[in-house]
Design an enzyme around this catalytic site. Structure first.
Site, PDB file in Angstrom:
ATOM      1  N   LYS A  72      -1.673 -84.490 -11.021  1.00 42.96           N
ATOM      2  CA  LYS A  72      -2.735 -84.274 -10.040  1.00 42.96           C
ATOM      3  C   LYS A  72      -2.826 -82.764  -9.816  1.00 42.96           C
ATOM      4  O   LYS A  72      -2.698 -82.262  -8.692  1.00 42.96           O
ATOM      5  CB  LYS A  72      -2.393 -85.051  -8.753  1.00 42.96           C
ATOM      6  CG  LYS A  72      -3.509 -85.119  -7.720  1.00 42.96           C
ATOM      7  CD  LYS A  72      -4.685 -85.984  -8.125  1.00 42.96           C
ATOM      8  CE  LYS A  72      -5.795 -85.865  -7.098  1.00 42.96           C
ATOM      9  NZ  LYS A  72      -7.057 -86.513  -7.542  1.00 42.96           N
ATOM     10  N   ASP A 119       2.602-100.752 -13.280  1.00 45.03           N
ATOM     11  CA  ASP A 119       2.141-102.062 -12.793  1.00 45.03           C
ATOM     12  C   ASP A 119       0.716-102.337 -13.291  1.00 45.03           C
ATOM     13  O   ASP A 119       0.388-103.461 -13.693  1.00 45.03           O
ATOM     14  CB  ASP A 119       2.125-102.126 -11.251  1.00 45.03           C
ATOM     15  CG  ASP A 119       3.437-102.648 -10.667  1.00 45.03           C
ATOM     16  OD1 ASP A 119       4.495-102.376 -11.265  1.00 45.03           O
ATOM     17  OD2 ASP A 119       3.394-103.316  -9.612  1.00 45.03           O
ATOM     18  N   ASP A 149      -5.878 -90.177 -11.076  1.00 45.21           N
ATOM     19  CA  ASP A 149      -6.950 -91.099 -10.678  1.00 45.21           C
ATOM     20  C   ASP A 149      -7.789 -91.488 -11.890  1.00 45.21           C
ATOM     21  O   ASP A 149      -8.113 -92.666 -12.107  1.00 45.21           O
ATOM     22  CB  ASP A 149      -7.811 -90.490  -9.550  1.00 45.21           C
ATOM     23  CG  ASP A 149      -8.269 -89.063  -9.800  1.00 45.21           C
ATOM     24  OD1 ASP A 149      -7.816 -88.438 -10.789  1.00 45.21           O
ATOM     25  OD2 ASP A 149      -9.099 -88.559  -9.010  1.00 45.21           O
ATOM     26  N   ASP A 151       5.336 -95.347 -11.429  1.00 43.15           N
ATOM     27  CA  ASP A 151       5.542 -96.638 -10.772  1.00 43.15           C
ATOM     28  C   ASP A 151       4.212 -97.381 -10.684  1.00 43.15           C
ATOM     29  O   ASP A 151       4.104 -98.560 -11.044  1.00 43.15           O
ATOM     30  CB  ASP A 151       6.119 -96.404  -9.374  1.00 43.15           C
ATOM     31  CG  ASP A 151       6.324 -97.704  -8.606  1.00 43.15           C
ATOM     32  OD1 ASP A 151       6.847 -98.663  -9.207  1.00 43.15           O
ATOM     33  OD2 ASP A 151       5.941 -97.759  -7.427  1.00 43.15           O
ATOM     34  N   TYR A 179      10.434 -89.839  -4.482  1.00 45.02           N
ATOM     35  CA  TYR A 179      11.485 -90.833  -4.246  1.00 45.02           C
ATOM     36  C   TYR A 179      12.773 -90.204  -3.724  1.00 45.02           C
ATOM     37  O   TYR A 179      13.550 -90.866  -3.050  1.00 45.02           O
ATOM     38  CB  TYR A 179      11.804 -91.585  -5.541  1.00 45.02           C
ATOM     39  CG  TYR A 179      10.898 -92.754  -5.834  1.00 45.02           C
ATOM     40  CD1 TYR A 179       9.536 -92.585  -6.041  1.00 45.02           C
ATOM     41  CD2 TYR A 179      11.422 -94.039  -5.929  1.00 45.02           C
ATOM     42  CE1 TYR A 179       8.720 -93.660  -6.335  1.00 45.02           C
ATOM     43  CE2 TYR A 179      10.611 -95.119  -6.218  1.00 45.02           C
ATOM     44  CZ  TYR A 179       9.257 -94.927  -6.422  1.00 45.02           C
ATOM     45  OH  TYR A 179       8.461 -95.999  -6.714  1.00 45.02           O
TER      46      TYR A 179
HETATM   47  C1  IPM Z   1      10.130-100.370  -9.992  1.00 47.25           C
HETATM   48  C2  IPM Z   1      10.231-100.849  -8.563  1.00 47.25           C
HETATM   49  C3  IPM Z   1      11.140 -99.894  -7.802  1.00 47.25           C
HETATM   50  C4  IPM Z   1      10.499 -98.529  -7.807  1.00 47.25           C
HETATM   51  C5  IPM Z   1      11.495-100.334  -6.374  1.00 47.25           C
HETATM   52  C6  IPM Z   1      12.050-101.729  -6.325  1.00 47.25           C
HETATM   53  C7  IPM Z   1      12.432 -99.363  -5.711  1.00 47.25           C
HETATM   54  O1  IPM Z   1       8.969-100.966  -7.997  1.00 47.25           O
HETATM   55  O2  IPM Z   1      11.178-100.277 -10.659  1.00 47.25           O
HETATM   56  O3  IPM Z   1       9.026-100.091 -10.458  1.00 47.25           O
HETATM   57  O4  IPM Z   1       9.640 -98.227  -6.970  1.00 47.25           O
HETATM   58  O5  IPM Z   1      10.858 -97.718  -8.665  1.00 47.25           O
HETATM   59 MN    MN Z   2       7.326-100.602  -9.399  1.00 52.31          MN
END
Ligand code: IPM
Ligand code: MN
Length: 359
Positions: free
Chosen positions: A189, A249, A221, A245, A141
């Site tokens: 990884k 999710d 993975d 990240d 990032y």
């Molecule tokens: C998160 C989001 C952010 C990230 C984006 C919006 C920059 O997806 O907080 O998980 O990738 O960190």
């Molecule tokens: Mn995210």
């Protein structure tokens, strides 16, 4: 107690879920006799639309001096064509870096009554309660060099980690594990990446300071697969920025909805608290977003930034009570009838009050 909390509603469903969380915060403050001053500021696409930069100076200054920051979401398809620094998302990235918020805590658990809301079988999901500890100010990032050739023929980013960055996030994970089931899974990884080999070595070193916490290492993975197959096996997942990240999710999906997940970003200055779900422009402005991720982020704010453990626990118990009473937003309805964002927030706020009276 008196506390100044900056609200950054931002984009998409951000304003709706922040309003919901603010309503719960206000009722909780009144119930426990605190004075919370809630101070809204612009960020992301909401700032761009007012011809301000994605992170206006005035917003950043307000955050720097606040006791804590509660953010909704940033991200707006209207600005998708802009270069990285002028997109709504850059506000969040700048803020994390500027406030030195290197540790991102993303708890994901299955709530009572929601074990059938997601894609997994209830018996697979049963007992799931994990905490993703994501490094937040390093890795791909932020690594330099980064760029894109003017003619679009190539682009590059840099994955870089220093020993210091790995050590400090590892300590956050091991400290958190001590308040939970005392297990850390460090995800990397290391079969391919040098950064991961250093990561593994440094984490193993920090683990020696925590003989009471069990550590294992897993490739990313394989971890992604295991979250889908056996999520209950995890306690604390410690990982770098991009892996965290993605895996967070996934954790949201397996526990029923990304809309349930809160997060805390902490480091040196005031903490930033936000739901994990993002701006979800497709459902914005319709009072259908799940406010629970934002409400639980407010609970994390009370616990981590203001050290108000009882108040945080009261909000978490109120979320459980609202779910026990059968209240569902559309994302977790699984065939039942659904209520809206505002209605869910009032059900939770009411439960804070009745729960506190019962105590
Ligand atoms: C998160 C989001 C952010 C990230 C984006 C919006 C920059 O997806 O907080 O998980 O990738 O960190
Ligand atoms: Mn995210």
């Amino acid at each position: 107690m008196q506390a100044r909390i900056v609200l950054l509603p931002g984009d998409g469903v951000g304003p709706e879920v922040v309003a919901a969380a603010a309503a719960v915060l206000e009722r909780t403050g009144a119930q426990f006799q605190h004075r919370f001053t809630l101070e809204p500021h612009d960020i992301g696409g909401a700032a761009l639309r007012r011809n301000l930069p994605p992170l206006p100076d005035e917003t950043l200054q307000a955050c720097e001096t606040a006791d804590a920051v509660l953010l909704g979401a940033v991200g707006d398809p209207a600005f998708d064509d802009r270069p990285p620094g002028q997109r709504p998302e850059s506000a969040l990235l700048q803020m994390r870096r500027h406030l030195k918020l290197f540790a991102n805590l993303r708890p994901a658990r299955v709530w009572r009554g929601l074990d059938g809301a997601g894609p997994l079988k209830p018996e697979v999901l049963s007992g799931t309660d994990m905490l993703v500890v994501r490094e937040l100010t390093g890795g791909l990032y932020y690594g330099e060099p980064r760029g894109i050739e003017a003619d679009g023929s190539a682009a590059w980013n840099t994955m870089r980690y220093s020993r210091m960055e790995i050590e400090r996030i590892a300590r956050v994970a091991f400290d958190a594990a001590r308040t939970r089931r005392r297990r850390v899974t460090s995800v990397d990884k290391a079969n391919v990446l040098e950064t991961s080999r250093l990561w593994r070595q440094v984490v193993a070193g920090v683990a020696r300071e925590y003989p009471d916490v069990a550590l294992d290492h897993m490739y990313v993975d394989s971890c992604a697969m295991k979250i889908a197959l056996a999520p209950a096996a995890f306690d604390v997942i410690l990982t770098e920025n991009l892996f965290g990240d993605i895996l967070s999710d996934e954790a949201g999906a397996v526990v029923g909805s990304l809309g349930l997940l809160p997060s805390a970003s902490v480091g040196e200055g005031p903490g930033l608290f936000e739901p994990v779900h993002g701006s979800a422009p497709d459902i914005a402005g319709r009072n259908i977003a799940n406010p629970i991720g934002a409400v639980l982020s407010a609970a994390m704010l009370l616990r981590h930034a203001l050290k108000l453990d009882d108040e945080a626990a009261a909000i978490e118990a109120a979320v459980a009570a609202a779910l026990d009473a059968g209240h569902r937003t559309a994302d977790i309805a699984a065939g039942r009838s659904a209520i809206g964002t505002r209605e869910m927030a009032s059900a939770i706020a009411d439960a804070v009050v009745t729960g506190a009276v019962r105590r």
